[in-house]
Design an enzyme around this catalytic site. Structure first.
Site, mmCIF file in Angstrom:
data_model
loop_
_atom_site.group_PDB
_atom_site.id
_atom_site.type_symbol
_atom_site.label_atom_id
_atom_site.label_comp_id
_atom_site.label_asym_id
_atom_site.label_seq_id
_atom_site.Cartn_x
_atom_site.Cartn_y
_atom_site.Cartn_z
ATOM 1 N N SER A 116 -6.648 31.423 19.688
ATOM 2 C CA SER A 116 -7.884 31.638 18.929
ATOM 3 C C SER A 116 -8.839 30.450 18.915
ATOM 4 O O SER A 116 -9.983 30.605 18.505
ATOM 5 C CB SER A 116 -7.567 32.010 17.482
ATOM 6 O OG SER A 116 -7.303 33.391 17.405
ATOM 7 N N VAL A 134 -2.767 30.713 17.414
ATOM 8 C CA VAL A 134 -1.330 30.984 17.258
ATOM 9 C C VAL A 134 -0.469 30.303 18.330
ATOM 10 O O VAL A 134 0.751 30.361 18.264
ATOM 11 C CB VAL A 134 -0.993 32.501 17.196
ATOM 12 C CG1 VAL A 134 -1.563 33.149 15.960
ATOM 13 C CG2 VAL A 134 -1.439 33.217 18.453
ATOM 14 N N TYR A 182 -11.307 39.258 26.334
ATOM 15 C CA TYR A 182 -10.734 38.648 25.121
ATOM 16 C C TYR A 182 -9.323 38.096 25.381
ATOM 17 O O TYR A 182 -9.002 36.969 25.000
ATOM 18 C CB TYR A 182 -10.730 39.668 23.976
ATOM 19 C CG TYR A 182 -10.010 39.154 22.757
ATOM 20 C CD1 TYR A 182 -10.576 38.152 21.967
ATOM 21 C CD2 TYR A 182 -8.743 39.621 22.405
ATOM 22 C CE1 TYR A 182 -9.907 37.633 20.863
ATOM 23 C CE2 TYR A 182 -8.065 39.107 21.299
ATOM 24 C CZ TYR A 182 -8.656 38.124 20.539
ATOM 25 O OH TYR A 182 -7.982 37.608 19.450
ATOM 26 N N LYS A 184 -12.098 30.935 20.570
ATOM 27 C CA LYS A 184 -13.221 31.648 19.939
ATOM 28 C C LYS A 184 -14.425 30.724 19.745
ATOM 29 O O LYS A 184 -15.564 31.187 19.672
ATOM 30 C CB LYS A 184 -12.752 32.278 18.621
ATOM 31 C CG LYS A 184 -11.751 33.420 18.860
ATOM 32 C CD LYS A 184 -11.062 33.914 17.601
ATOM 33 C CE LYS A 184 -10.042 35.016 17.959
ATOM 34 N NZ LYS A 184 -9.146 35.379 16.867
ATOM 35 N N TYR A 195 -8.099 31.262 9.572
ATOM 36 C CA TYR A 195 -7.625 32.542 9.034
ATOM 37 C C TYR A 195 -7.871 32.602 7.519
ATOM 38 O O TYR A 195 -8.896 32.152 7.045
ATOM 39 C CB TYR A 195 -6.154 32.780 9.376
ATOM 40 C CG TYR A 195 -5.766 32.364 10.772
ATOM 41 C CD1 TYR A 195 -6.576 32.730 11.852
ATOM 42 C CD2 TYR A 195 -4.645 31.614 11.031
ATOM 43 C CE1 TYR A 195 -6.236 32.366 13.140
ATOM 44 C CE2 TYR A 195 -4.305 31.245 12.326
ATOM 45 C CZ TYR A 195 -5.103 31.619 13.366
ATOM 46 O OH TYR A 195 -4.785 31.251 14.634
HETATM 47 N N1 GLN Z 1 -4.566 36.265 21.137
HETATM 48 C C1 GLN Z 1 -4.223 36.301 19.747
HETATM 49 C C2 GLN Z 1 -4.466 37.680 19.166
HETATM 50 O O1 GLN Z 1 -5.425 38.275 19.497
HETATM 51 C C3 GLN Z 1 -5.056 35.269 19.065
HETATM 52 C C4 GLN Z 1 -4.763 35.202 17.636
HETATM 53 C C5 GLN Z 1 -4.866 33.829 17.088
HETATM 54 O O2 GLN Z 1 -4.684 32.820 17.751
HETATM 55 N N2 GLN Z 1 -5.079 33.821 15.811
HETATM 56 O O3 GLN Z 1 -3.717 38.180 18.388
#
Ligand code: GLN
Length: 303
Positions: free
Chosen positions: A63, A257, A187, A66, A239
Site C-alpha cells: 500500500s 502490509v 492495482y 498508493k 489505515y
Molecule cells: N495489496 C494489498 C491489498 O490490496 C495492499 C493492502 C495494504 O498494503 N494495506 O489488500
C-alpha cells in the site's frame, strides 16, 4: 552522521520487537517472507543518507505504492481527481466495503483500497499503458529501473476477491470507467512494486522537499500538491490507526502490509522503515516503534 548513530541505536532498541507479530498471510506470496528482518533508511533534502540493517533488501511495498499512484494521477489530471475520491479518514480497515455503500461508491480517500482502485482507474483512462507509466515514474524518481514482483502480483490476483468486490461495487455506482479486470491488474501490480528502504527513502524525498526530487533536481509535483499528499498521509496513511500514529509519531506516514512504512519530515528528510511482521492494525510492529523512537530522539514532528 548524527542520524547514522541514531538509526544504529534505534536498531538495537527495537531488537526484541523484530519478528514479533504476523506477516500478512492473505497474499500467499507475502506469507513466505522471513519475519526476522529490519531495515531503516533516511534521505535528507540535502541528499545526505543514513541506513541500518537490511536497508538494501527489496521488499513488497504494497500500500505504500498508493503514494506513487496518487502522485502520478495528480501529475496527469490534477484537481479533477477529487471528483472521484474523497479526503476523509475512514476509521475502517483498508479493505472495508461498508462506507462505500452509504457513500454511493465514492471512496473516502485515496489510501484505502477502494480509493487506490479508483486512482488506478484514472491512470488506465489517462495512460496508454498505466503499469508502464507507473514503473517509469518510480524509476525516474530513483534514476534507475525498478520492477514489479510478478509472482506477488499473480498471488494477489488469485486471492483478490475482496478487491474485486470493491471494484465491481464502485463500477456499479459509475465510479470506475474501465473494466474491473483491467483496473485490478494495474492495482495488483502497483502493490507488487519491489524496492528497498534506501530506494524508498530516496524515491519519496520529493514529499519532504516541496515537490522537487533532491536526487535528480526534477519537479515531481507542486508544493501545494505535496503538502496535500502529506496531509492525507497523516490523516489516512496508516489505515484505521492514523490518529494513533499522529499521536505517537507526529509525522505523515504511509504503511503497507509488506511491513514497509514511509514517513515525511517536511523540509528535512524522508524515512523508510521495513520489518515484515505486522501488529493487529496491519502496520509493522518493529517499524512503528522505530519511527516513534526516531521522532522522539531526533525531535521531529509536524505539530
Ligand atoms: N495489496 C494489498 C491489498 O490490496 C495492499 C493492502 C495494504 O498494503 N494495506 O489488500
Amino acid at each position: 552522521m548524527k542520524h547514522q548513530r541514531l538509526l544504529e541505536q534505534i536498531h538495537q532498541q527495537v531488537g526484541e520487537l523484530i519478528g514479533q507479530g504476523e506477516v500478512a498471510s492473505y497474499i500467499p506470496a507475502l506469507a513466505r517472507v522471513d519475519p526476522d528482518q529490519f531495515g531503516f533508511a533516511l534521505c535528507g533534502v540535502d541528499g545526505s543518507e543514513a541506513s541500518v540493517g537490511s536497508a538494501d533488501t527489496p521488499f513488497s511495498i504494497q500500500s505504500v505504492s498508493k503514494v506513487f499512484s496518487l502522485s502520478l494521477a495528480l501529475q496527469l489530471i490534477g484537481e479533477q481527481l477529487w471528483e472521484r475520491i474523497g479526503r476523509e479518514p475512514s476509521g475502517d480497515p483498508f479493505n472495508s466495503l461498508v462506507q462505500l455503500e452509504h457513500e454511493h461508491g465514492k471512496p473516502r480517500n485515496p489510501f484505502i483500497n477502494a480509493g487506490a482502485i479508483a486512482v488506478a482507474d484514472r491512470l488506465v483512462s489517462h495512460c496508454v499503458d498505466a503499469k508502464r507509466s507507473l514503473l517509469e515514474m518510480v524509476s525516474g524518481l530513483l534514476d534507475s529501473p525498478v520492477d514489479y514482483d510478478y509472482e506477488v502480483a499473480a498471488s494477489e490476483a488469485a486471492h483478490g476477491s475482496r478487491n474485486a468486490a470493491t471494484a465491481h461495487f464502485m463500477r456499479s455506482f459509475g465510479n470506475l470507467d474501465n473494466p474491473v479486470e483491467v483496473v485490478l491488474d494495474v492495482y495488483f501490480h502497483q502493490c507488487a512494486l519491489t524496492l528497498s528502504c534506501r530506494q524508498m527513502a530516496r524515491a519519496c524525498a520529493y514529499l519532504a522537499n516541496g515537490g522537487v526530487n533532491p536526487g535528480t533536481g526534477g519537479r515531481v509535483l507542486t508544493e501545494r500538491q505535496v503538502r496535500r499528499i502529506n496531509a492525507l498521509m497523516l490523516t489516512c496513511g496508516t489505515y484505521d490507526v492514523a490518529g494513533e500514529f499522529a499521536f505517537m509519531i507526529g509525522l505523515p506516514c504511509k504503511s503497507g502490509v509488506g511491513g514497509g512504512i514511509i514517513a515525511t519530515v517536511p523540509e528535512q528528510m524522508s524515512l523508510c522503515v521495513w520489518s515484515p511482521a505486522l501488529g493487529p492494525s496491519g502496520n509493522s510492529l518493529a517499524g512503528t516503534k522505530a519511527l516513534e523512537l526516531f521522532a522522539a530522539e531526533a525531535g521531529v514532528s509536524v505539530f
